[in-house]
Scaffold this motif. Structure first.
Motif, PDB file in Angstrom:
ATOM      1  N   ASN A 135     -13.994  11.013  30.035  1.00  0.00           N
ATOM      2  CA  ASN A 135     -14.218  12.422  30.356  1.00  0.00           C
ATOM      3  C   ASN A 135     -13.616  13.364  29.319  1.00  0.00           C
ATOM      4  N   PRO A 136     -12.351  13.182  28.905  1.00  0.00           N
ATOM      5  CA  PRO A 136     -11.862  14.062  27.843  1.00  0.00           C
ATOM      6  C   PRO A 136     -12.648  13.924  26.547  1.00  0.00           C
ATOM      7  N   GLU A 137     -13.111  12.705  26.236  1.00  0.00           N
ATOM      8  CA  GLU A 137     -13.913  12.578  25.017  1.00  0.00           C
ATOM      9  C   GLU A 137     -15.257  13.284  25.181  1.00  0.00           C
ATOM     10  N   SER A 138     -15.844  13.223  26.379  1.00  0.00           N
ATOM     11  CA  SER A 138     -17.083  13.965  26.633  1.00  0.00           C
ATOM     12  C   SER A 138     -16.869  15.455  26.390  1.00  0.00           C
ATOM     13  N   LYS A 139     -15.746  15.988  26.909  1.00  0.00           N
ATOM     14  CA  LYS A 139     -15.471  17.412  26.725  1.00  0.00           C
ATOM     15  C   LYS A 139     -15.214  17.734  25.253  1.00  0.00           C
ATOM     16  N   LEU A 140     -14.561  16.826  24.531  1.00  0.00           N
ATOM     17  CA  LEU A 140     -14.352  17.030  23.098  1.00  0.00           C
ATOM     18  C   LEU A 140     -15.688  17.084  22.372  1.00  0.00           C
ATOM     19  N   LEU A 141     -16.594  16.173  22.695  1.00  0.00           N
ATOM     20  CA  LEU A 141     -17.925  16.172  22.065  1.00  0.00           C
ATOM     21  C   LEU A 141     -18.679  17.460  22.374  1.00  0.00           C
ATOM     22  N   LEU A 142     -18.652  17.865  23.634  1.00  0.00           N
ATOM     23  CA  LEU A 142     -19.390  19.060  24.044  1.00  0.00           C
ATOM     24  C   LEU A 142     -18.808  20.324  23.427  1.00  0.00           C
ATOM     25  N   MET A 143     -17.484  20.458  23.453  1.00  0.00           N
ATOM     26  CA  MET A 143     -16.876  21.664  22.885  1.00  0.00           C
ATOM     27  C   MET A 143     -17.008  21.703  21.368  1.00  0.00           C
ATOM     28  N   THR A 144     -16.886  20.558  20.716  1.00  0.00           N
ATOM     29  CA  THR A 144     -17.090  20.526  19.262  1.00  0.00           C
ATOM     30  C   THR A 144     -18.494  21.009  18.919  1.00  0.00           C
ATOM     31  N   HIS A 145     -19.478  20.524  19.653  1.00  0.00           N
ATOM     32  CA  HIS A 145     -20.857  20.953  19.408  1.00  0.00           C
ATOM     33  C   HIS A 145     -21.022  22.444  19.703  1.00  0.00           C
ATOM     34  N   ALA A 146     -20.417  22.891  20.806  1.00  0.00           N
ATOM     35  CA  ALA A 146     -20.560  24.295  21.200  1.00  0.00           C
ATOM     36  C   ALA A 146     -19.937  25.230  20.169  1.00  0.00           C
ATOM     37  N   PHE A 147     -18.709  24.960  19.768  1.00  0.00           N
ATOM     38  CA  PHE A 147     -18.012  25.858  18.849  1.00  0.00           C
ATOM     39  C   PHE A 147     -18.471  25.693  17.398  1.00  0.00           C
ATOM     40  N   GLU A 148     -18.663  24.452  16.959  1.00  0.00           N
ATOM     41  CA  GLU A 148     -18.857  24.195  15.536  1.00  0.00           C
ATOM     42  C   GLU A 148     -20.312  24.097  15.103  1.00  0.00           C
ATOM     43  N   THR A 149     -21.223  23.840  16.027  1.00  0.00           N
ATOM     44  CA  THR A 149     -22.646  23.793  15.688  1.00  0.00           C
ATOM     45  C   THR A 149     -23.398  24.992  16.261  1.00  0.00           C
ATOM     46  N   LEU A 150     -23.190  25.243  17.553  1.00  0.00           N
ATOM     47  CA  LEU A 150     -23.903  26.360  18.182  1.00  0.00           C
ATOM     48  C   LEU A 150     -23.277  27.703  17.826  1.00  0.00           C
ATOM     49  N   GLY A 151     -21.991  27.708  17.470  1.00  0.00           N
ATOM     50  CA  GLY A 151     -21.320  28.960  17.141  1.00  0.00           C
ATOM     51  C   GLY A 151     -20.888  29.759  18.350  1.00  0.00           C
ATOM     52  N   ALA A 152     -20.602  29.063  19.472  1.00  0.00           N
ATOM     53  CA  ALA A 152     -20.143  29.754  20.686  1.00  0.00           C
ATOM     54  C   ALA A 152     -18.776  30.388  20.443  1.00  0.00           C
ATOM     55  N   PHE A 153     -18.547  31.537  21.057  1.00  0.00           N
ATOM     56  CA  PHE A 153     -17.221  32.166  21.024  1.00  0.00           C
ATOM     57  C   PHE A 153     -16.403  31.788  22.251  1.00  0.00           C
ATOM     58  N   ARG A 154     -17.096  31.561  23.374  1.00  0.00           N
ATOM     59  CA  ARG A 154     -16.411  31.218  24.617  1.00  0.00           C
ATOM     60  C   ARG A 154     -17.112  30.057  25.286  1.00  0.00           C
ATOM     61  N   VAL A 155     -16.331  29.079  25.736  1.00  0.00           N
ATOM     62  CA  VAL A 155     -16.844  27.967  26.537  1.00  0.00           C
ATOM     63  C   VAL A 155     -16.143  28.037  27.882  1.00  0.00           C
ATOM     64  N   GLY A 156     -16.921  28.157  28.949  1.00  0.00           N
ATOM     65  CA  GLY A 156     -16.362  28.305  30.282  1.00  0.00           C
ATOM     66  C   GLY A 156     -16.485  27.041  31.114  1.00  0.00           C
ATOM     67  N   PHE A 157     -15.617  26.954  32.114  1.00  0.00           N
ATOM     68  CA  PHE A 157     -15.631  25.863  33.094  1.00  0.00           C
ATOM     69  C   PHE A 157     -15.414  26.493  34.464  1.00  0.00           C
ATOM     70  N   THR A 158     -16.215  26.133  35.443  1.00  0.00           N
ATOM     71  CA  THR A 158     -16.046  26.618  36.810  1.00  0.00           C
ATOM     72  C   THR A 158     -15.872  25.427  37.738  1.00  0.00           C
ATOM     73  N   THR A 159     -14.856  25.487  38.580  1.00  0.00           N
ATOM     74  CA  THR A 159     -14.676  24.450  39.585  1.00  0.00           C
ATOM     75  C   THR A 159     -14.302  25.113  40.900  1.00  0.00           C
ATOM     76  N   GLN A 160     -14.074  24.308  41.901  1.00  0.00           N
ATOM     77  CA  GLN A 160     -13.778  24.849  43.226  1.00  0.00           C
ATOM     78  C   GLN A 160     -12.275  24.848  43.484  1.00  0.00           C
ATOM     79  N   TRP A 161     -11.808  25.822  44.242  1.00  0.00           N
ATOM     80  CA  TRP A 161     -10.387  25.957  44.539  1.00  0.00           C
ATOM     81  C   TRP A 161      -9.810  24.681  45.121  1.00  0.00           C
ATOM     82  N   VAL A 162     -10.569  24.021  45.993  1.00  0.00           N
ATOM     83  CA  VAL A 162     -10.063  22.826  46.667  1.00  0.00           C
ATOM     84  C   VAL A 162     -10.198  21.570  45.819  1.00  0.00           C
TER      85      VAL A 162
END
Length: 200
Positions: free
Chosen positions: A115-142
């Motif tokens: 899972n952390p490697e999945s997030k590393l792959l996704l964020m690397t692609h988002a920031f370094e290829t897509l040029g995203a400024f913000r990557v968000g995550f939403t989860t539930q309080w519980v």
């Protein structure tokens, strides 16, 4: 500003996990993954589908892909075993920003580093290829395991959105919003890479 490259279906490959574009042919493997430990019952507060609902969830995500509203992935381990699903979604090209979520993995994959490697792959692609400024995550309080996992990624909590929707059982759902922004990315990336190096 806009994305440097429009989000689209792509394969992202790491040492522990590969994220490949979701396909209808993944259905049987995803049913096996979600059936492990009755995941859809033990995680009542998530959107994990039941085994009977996997085909419909695949169609839902592929429909959102066609509309340009989601880029869904199937997570596969180094042995070729399907682990679960994840997605890019909630695109805002004018920022540009996106979310990572609608993620679930079979219980036996928890704590393995996939899972952390999945997030590393996704964020690397988002920031370094897509040029995203913000990557968000939403989860539930519980969903304390998810909140803890997101915080270990290095994401910061932006706030709690109360009574945003309802769970399948009718209870009101409070959502917790997290994010990583581009200036924070180098430190977040270094932390994730160090965590994964310890698993080498």
């Amino acid at each position: 500003m806009v994305f440097l490259v429009a989000p689209s279906a792509i394969t992202l490959t790491g040492r522990l996990v590969e994220l490949r574009p979701l396909r209808r042919e993944d259905r049987d493997g995803l049913i096996e993954a979600v059936s492990e430990g009755d995941l859809h019952r033990t995680a009542w507060y998530t959107s994990v589908p039941s085994p009977d609902g996997v085909a419909a969830e695949i169609e839902r995500r592929l429909g959102l892909l066609e509309k340009g509203e989601m880029v869904p992935f199937t997570a596969v381990d180094a042995a070729g075993r399907i682990l679960g699903m994840t997605s890019f979604y909630n695109f805002a090209p004018e920022v540009p920003r996106l979310h990572i979520g609608y993620t679930w993995n079979r219980p036996s994959a928890h704590g393995t580093g996939t899972n952390p490697e999945s997030k590393l792959l996704l964020m690397t692609h988002a920031f370094e290829t897509l040029g995203a400024f913000r990557v968000g995550f939403t989860t539930q309080w519980v969903n304390f395991p998810s909140r803890s996992a997101i915080e270990r990624l290095g994401a910061k909590q932006d706030g709690v959105m109360r009574a945003m929707s309802r769970y399948r059982n009718g209870a009101l759902r409070d959502s917790v919003e997290y994010s990583v922004i581009e200036p924070e990315w180098p430190a977040v990336k270094a932390n994730l890479e160090m965590r994964l190096t310890k698993r080498a």
